[in-house]
Motif scaffolding. Structure first.
Motif, short mmCIF file in Angstrom:
data_model
loop_
_atom_site.label_atom_id
_atom_site.label_comp_id
_atom_site.label_asym_id
_atom_site.label_seq_id
_atom_site.Cartn_x
_atom_site.Cartn_y
_atom_site.Cartn_z
N THR A 167 2.38 3.97 13.07
CA THR A 167 1.43 4.21 12.00
C THR A 167 1.88 5.39 11.13
OG1 THR A 167 -0.40 3.43 13.38
CG2 THR A 167 -0.97 4.75 11.44
N LEU A 168 1.81 5.18 9.83
CA LEU A 168 2.06 6.25 8.87
C LEU A 168 0.74 6.66 8.23
CD1 LEU A 168 5.23 5.03 6.89
CD2 LEU A 168 5.13 6.88 8.58
N ARG A 169 0.46 7.96 8.24
CA ARG A 169 -0.68 8.46 7.47
C ARG A 169 -0.14 9.08 6.19
NH1 ARG A 169 -3.34 11.46 11.01
NH2 ARG A 169 -2.90 13.57 10.30
N LEU A 170 -0.57 8.52 5.07
CA LEU A 170 -0.03 8.89 3.76
C LEU A 170 -1.13 9.50 2.89
CD1 LEU A 170 1.92 5.56 3.12
CD2 LEU A 170 2.87 7.69 4.05
N VAL A 171 -0.73 10.39 1.99
CA VAL A 171 -1.63 10.95 0.99
C VAL A 171 -1.04 10.65 -0.38
CG1 VAL A 171 -2.75 13.02 0.10
CG2 VAL A 171 -2.32 12.80 2.55
N GLN A 172 -1.77 9.94 -1.21
CA GLN A 172 -1.26 9.61 -2.53
C GLN A 172 -1.68 10.68 -3.55
OE1 GLN A 172 -3.01 5.74 -3.17
NE2 GLN A 172 -4.68 6.60 -4.40
N THR A 175 0.81 -1.22 0.00
CA THR A 175 0.00 0.00 0.00
C THR A 175 0.85 1.27 0.00
OG1 THR A 175 -0.14 -0.14 2.41
CG2 THR A 175 -1.96 -1.07 1.14
N VAL A 176 2.14 1.15 0.27
CA VAL A 176 3.02 2.32 0.30
C VAL A 176 3.69 2.45 -1.06
CG1 VAL A 176 4.96 3.44 1.45
CG2 VAL A 176 3.41 1.97 2.76
N CYS A 177 3.60 3.65 -1.66
CA CYS A 177 4.09 3.84 -3.03
C CYS A 177 4.99 5.07 -3.11
CB CYS A 177 2.93 4.03 -3.99
SG CYS A 177 1.74 2.67 -4.01
N VAL A 178 5.87 5.05 -4.10
CA VAL A 178 6.66 6.23 -4.42
C VAL A 178 5.71 7.37 -4.80
CG1 VAL A 178 8.24 7.22 -6.13
CG2 VAL A 178 8.71 4.96 -5.14
N GLY A 179 5.96 8.55 -4.28
CA GLY A 179 5.09 9.69 -4.53
C GLY A 179 4.11 9.97 -3.41
N ASP A 180 3.93 9.00 -2.48
CA ASP A 180 3.03 9.23 -1.35
C ASP A 180 3.62 10.29 -0.41
OD1 ASP A 180 1.35 7.30 -2.29
OD2 ASP A 180 1.85 5.78 -0.79
N SER A 181 2.79 11.24 -0.03
CA SER A 181 3.20 12.25 0.94
C SER A 181 2.98 11.72 2.34
CB SER A 181 2.39 13.54 0.73
OG SER A 181 2.65 14.48 1.76
N ILE A 182 3.97 11.92 3.23
CA ILE A 182 3.84 11.49 4.63
C ILE A 182 3.22 12.64 5.41
CG2 ILE A 182 5.06 10.62 6.64
CD1 ILE A 182 7.28 9.68 4.78
N GLU A 183 1.99 12.44 5.85
CA GLU A 183 1.26 13.50 6.54
C GLU A 183 1.42 13.43 8.05
OE1 GLU A 183 -2.75 15.53 5.23
OE2 GLU A 183 -3.21 13.69 6.33
#
Length: 320
Positions: free
Chosen positions: A195-200, A158-166
């Protein structure tokens, strides 16, 4: 036949006149106040831009740093500047090799990647390194630039290159620089889940398919001249300057690789700054002093500074 005047001369046809009296050819006009020189106007730099997931083409100008650039793009597309995660040059794809950094070629086409879906993922740190390379957009968002194969993060689909770490463990990191985020992740204890909250970035699946079949997007594949670039600065106005030489580009790439291996970050502008510092430093000790005076917040280890100096001043393969 018209008679000549007292001196036997008529004013030459089309000749200069002063107070109705003809002047002798070649006679200089009376001196007068010099006309003021027009101020030299700065060139008007206009760039074309699109939203990466699809939009009409807009035109932007008049920015001097990344934050102002994002504000201009947001104004064109009637969105908030905080919606923009990062920009790529000459491609709508999430291509980390085409990220907009501190320089823009005068022929570059700017694609803005905006916020898409938010997701949360739980990670257990079983090793010291997570396998992430972090960078940031210069306007408050840190995001993932690279994921190392076989690493902890690589095993999380679920973690991808380009995801912003919020956020990390519900602690927001918006506004933090990439090196601060990398430091936070390194300092997390092992064997304890976090936990990482990410924005794709927002995606347009139909458009991506059409572009793949129909060809390149407007501006994609455009070849920049490479001779002049607009250099964006954190402080002060943007500067139009000659592009870096091939040797300077290669030195900056080597330093950027060192930043990734030592600190888990990539930053082409920081690498270029360090190359300039190393070129003016006759020794490792002087480079360390120079970096500490302008980049002390990074706290670079001595062995890293030595490798930077060697990479710039004595790259492998150079003849002594």
């Amino acid at each position: 036949m018209q008679r000549a005047g007292r001196h036997g001369r008529q004013p030459p046809e089309g000749g200069p006149m002063e107070n109705g009296v003809g002047q002798e050819p070649g006679t200089p006009e009376p001196p007068g106040p010099a006309a003021p020189r027009a101020p030299r106007s700065r060139p008007r730099l206009v760039f074309h831009t699109q939203l990466a997931h699809g939009s009409p083409t807009g035109r932007i100008e008049g920015f001097t740093n990344v934050k102002e650039l994002y504000a201009k793009i947001a104004e064109v597309f009637d969105i908030s500047p905080t919606e923009i995660l990062f920009c790529t040059l000459n491609t709508h794809k999430v291509d980390m090799q085409k990220l907009l950094g501190g320089q823009i070629g005068l022929e570059d086409f700017i694609f803005a990647h905006v916020r898409g879906e938010t997701k949360e993922v739980e990670v257990t740190k079983t090793e010291d390194a997570l396998g992430l390379t972090i960078t940031d957009n210069g306007a408050g968002y840190a995001f993932i630039k690279r994921i190392k194969e076989g690493s902890i993060i690589n095993r999380l689909q679920t973690v991808c290159v380009g995801d912003s770490i919020e956020a990390i463990n519900d602690h927001t990191i918006v506004g933090c620089r990439h090196y601060e985020v990398a430091r936070m992740l390194r300092e997390l204890p092992r064997a304890q889940p976090f936990t990482l909250r990410l924005v794709q970035p927002k995606k347009a699946f139909d458009m991506i398919g059409q572009r793949t079949r129909a060809g390149k997007s407007p501006g994609e594949g455009r070849v920049a001249s490479g001779k002049e670039t607009l250099r964006l600065r954190t402080q002060g106005p943007a500067v139009l300057e000659e592009g870096p030489s091939p040797s300077e580009e290669e030195a900056a790439r080597r330093v950027d690789d060192l930043l990734e291996s030592y600190m888990g970050i990539r930053d082409s502008e920081l690498a270029s700054t360090m190359v300039e510092a190393a070129k003016g430093s006759p020794s490792v000790a002087q480079l360390a002093q120079g970096l500490d005076s302008v980049l002390g917040e990074f706290a670079f280890p001595q062995e890293f500074v030595a490798e930077v100096w060697a990479a710039v001043c004595h790259p492998k393969g150079d003849k002594e």
